[in-house]
Design an enzyme around this catalytic site. Structure first.
Site, short mmCIF file in Angstrom:
data_model
loop_
_atom_site.label_atom_id
_atom_site.label_comp_id
_atom_site.label_asym_id
_atom_site.label_seq_id
_atom_site.Cartn_x
_atom_site.Cartn_y
_atom_site.Cartn_z
N ASP A 83 0.84 -1.19 0.00
CA ASP A 83 0.00 0.00 0.00
C ASP A 83 0.88 1.24 0.00
O ASP A 83 1.47 1.59 1.02
CB ASP A 83 -0.92 -0.02 1.23
CG ASP A 83 -1.89 1.15 1.25
OD1 ASP A 83 -2.05 1.81 0.20
OD2 ASP A 83 -2.49 1.41 2.31
N ASP A 284 -1.97 5.43 -5.66
CA ASP A 284 -2.16 4.59 -4.48
C ASP A 284 -2.35 3.14 -4.87
O ASP A 284 -3.41 2.74 -5.37
CB ASP A 284 -3.38 5.09 -3.70
CG ASP A 284 -3.62 4.30 -2.42
OD1 ASP A 284 -2.75 3.50 -2.04
OD2 ASP A 284 -4.69 4.47 -1.81
#
Length: 522
Positions: A83, A284
């Site tokens: 992440d 992201d």
């Protein structure tokens, strides 16, 4: 070996002197050959020194990318979701109630038993607290232990231990340490998160990494800490700025300037953004889909003939759209910045109901999810449905992002490391005249789904709220973005492309049951 010009002269002289066969006796020099081999090995070693290459697994081709790690002494195997939108590495504890609850999905990617590790140190009791906008989250302690990834070993590495969690898999946050959970909650100070800890341990030269997710059908990708792989992309690798937050001036997310969007099909190219357009967008990897400004998203929906299904919580398209050869083209940094082309086929995602069936249109066509949604009140986010088509270099030292068109399914490798801490991105050019943007978002949103017993996602279904009749097979007319006047950021805008013809206006979904198919935003 003699220079080419000398060898050519010798051959010419010999042919004039005699027409008979000429035999060359080439003397071997073992010492010279060994020295040459050593030089080649040292060159390859130099290119790869200071890098850590980690294979990524794409869970069921759903866009959830995991890295295998070991934690503790002896090492306990876990798979963590990568992440770039968060900054803490955290692992679920074996004592967390969710990990022992099979009905809720458990912790299928592993959990950590702190009592079984001889190197475990609890450094901040009750200090770890991370929450998400959908109400999910994890709380527990910060601890230090041995952490191994891709052949690198980090001793006394700081992580979060989720003693209480509603999320069944650990997260490997690799963003800026300025957005660590304890900073956001005001409970602590910054600590060296994974990229910085790898630099401190001498595993990599600079806090930077490259992400290659490969295509939608691939089951594996890779993340390369400390370097780039020039064989994993095509064209130019172009560097653009990462911008700080408007509040406080800190750089807490990978915010870049998103400056253009167009759509290309066999009939030509339509520009979907106006001239001099620029808005802040976050790259992201923990977000499985892409969230675009509402007006731009609407334009794409109209181009593709997509419909918005409120009951499924998804933008729906016929699965046949995956056969189209069109592209959505994203530009960054203004004129001279990188442009990444995303094939429409890479945006068509599976949509599965909780009963395991695929929803269909009333004309029998199978329905799939489009990997783009309108952002609404959330920040603009470029998730995996974009990142798969881009080779992305994240340079945390210099606050730069480099982008190039990815080379899908590349089997070659040419790794080049960052020369030193703070060195520029290897092989990258800098975009000229970069557009400026301001990041007004206070943080990256974290939206999750509710896990079912079989590990699939389950959407919330409310027949009353959506106007559906539960007694007649849940058939309902989906809300179409094509109704009414066209909303287009470029003005009146073009007509829909040929690929939208597979959609019948006002078509309804025939649902055998409503559920799954909502993708997790992490």
């Amino acid at each position: 070996m003699a220079p080419l010009t000398s060898l050519t002269t010798a051959l010419l002289f010999s042919s004039l002197a005699s027409a008979s066969t000429i035999q060359f006796n080439i003397a071997r020099n073992p010492a010279a050959e060994e020295a040459q081999l050593t030089r080649r090995q040292l060159t390859n070693l130099y290119k790869r020194a200071g890098t850590v290459n980690v294979a990524l697994t794409n869970a069921e081709n759903q866009g959830l990318y995991f890295a295998n790690v070991t934690v503790g002494t002896p090492g306990q195997n876990l798979a963590l979701q990568i992440d770039t939108g968060s900054s803490d590495v955290w692992v679920p504890s074996t004592t967390a109630s969710l990990c022992g609850n099979a009905k809720e999905g458990g912790c299928p990617n592993g959990a950590f038993n702190s009592k079984s590790s001889t190197s475990f140190q609890d450094v901040e009791t009750n200090g770890f607290n991370i929450s998400y906008v959908d109400g999910t989250g994890s709380t527990g302690d910060y601890f230090q232990d041995t952490f191994k990834i891709g052949g690198a070993t980090l001793n006394n590495f700081e992580m979060g231990l989720a003693l209480d969690t509603t999320i069944g898999t650990g997260i490997m946050g690799i963003g800026y340490n300025t957005s660590e959970a304890n900073i956001d909650t005001g409970n602590g100070t910054e600590y060296p998160n994974l990229p910085l800890a790898m630099v401190n341990a001498g595993a990599i030269n600079s806090a930077a990494y490259s992400l290659w997710l490969n295509d939608l059908q691939a089951t594996t990708g890779s993340i390369l800490f400390g370097g780039i792989d020039t064989a994993k992309y095509s064209g130019d690798l172009i560097s653009i700025k990462v911008y700080p937050d408007s509040q406080g001036g800190r750089t807490t997310s990978f915010t870049v300037a998103f400056t253009s969007l167009s759509a290309t099909s066999s009939s030509g190219t339509d520009q979907l953004t106006p001239a001099n357009y620029a808005t802040a967008a976050i790259l992201d990897s923990g977000t499985t889909i892409t969230l675009l400004p509402d007006d731009i998203a609407t334009s794409i929906f109209e181009e593709l003939g997509a419909t918005v299904s409120q009951q499924l919580g998804a933008v729906v398209v016929p699965c046949a759209l995956a056969e189209n050869s069109g592209t959505i083209n994203y530009g960054f940094g203004g004129t001279g910045g990188p442009t990444i082309k995303v094939a429409v086929s890479q945006l068509v995602l599976p949509l599965t109901l909780t009963n395991g069936r695929t929803p269909t249109y009333t004309n029998g066509q199978a329905a799939c999810q489009l990997g783009i949604q309108a952002a609404g009140d959330l920040p603009v986010l470029f998730g995996d449905t974009f990142l798969r088509s881009a080779y992305v270099v994240y340079d945390l030292e210099n606050n730069r992002i480099a982008l190039a068109q990815t080379d899908f399914n590349s089997t070659s490798s040419n790794v080049v490391s960052f020369a030193s801490q703070g060195a520029p991105i290897p092989s990258a050019t800098t975009a000229a005249n970069e557009d400026q943007v301001t990041q007004t978002a206070t943080g990256v949103p974290k939206v999750g789904t509710t896990g079912t017993a079989d590990g699939t996602a389950a959407a919330t279904y409310n027949p009353t709220a959506t106007g559906l009749n539960a007694a007649n097979g849940f058939a309902a007319t989906s809300t179409s973005t094509s109704t009414g006047s066209k909303k287009n950021a470029a003005g009146a805008g073009p007509e829909p492309f040929a690929w939208s013809r597979v959609v019948v206006a006002g078509v309804s979904l025939a649902l055998a049951g409503v559920g799954g198919g909502v993708f997790t935003l992490l």
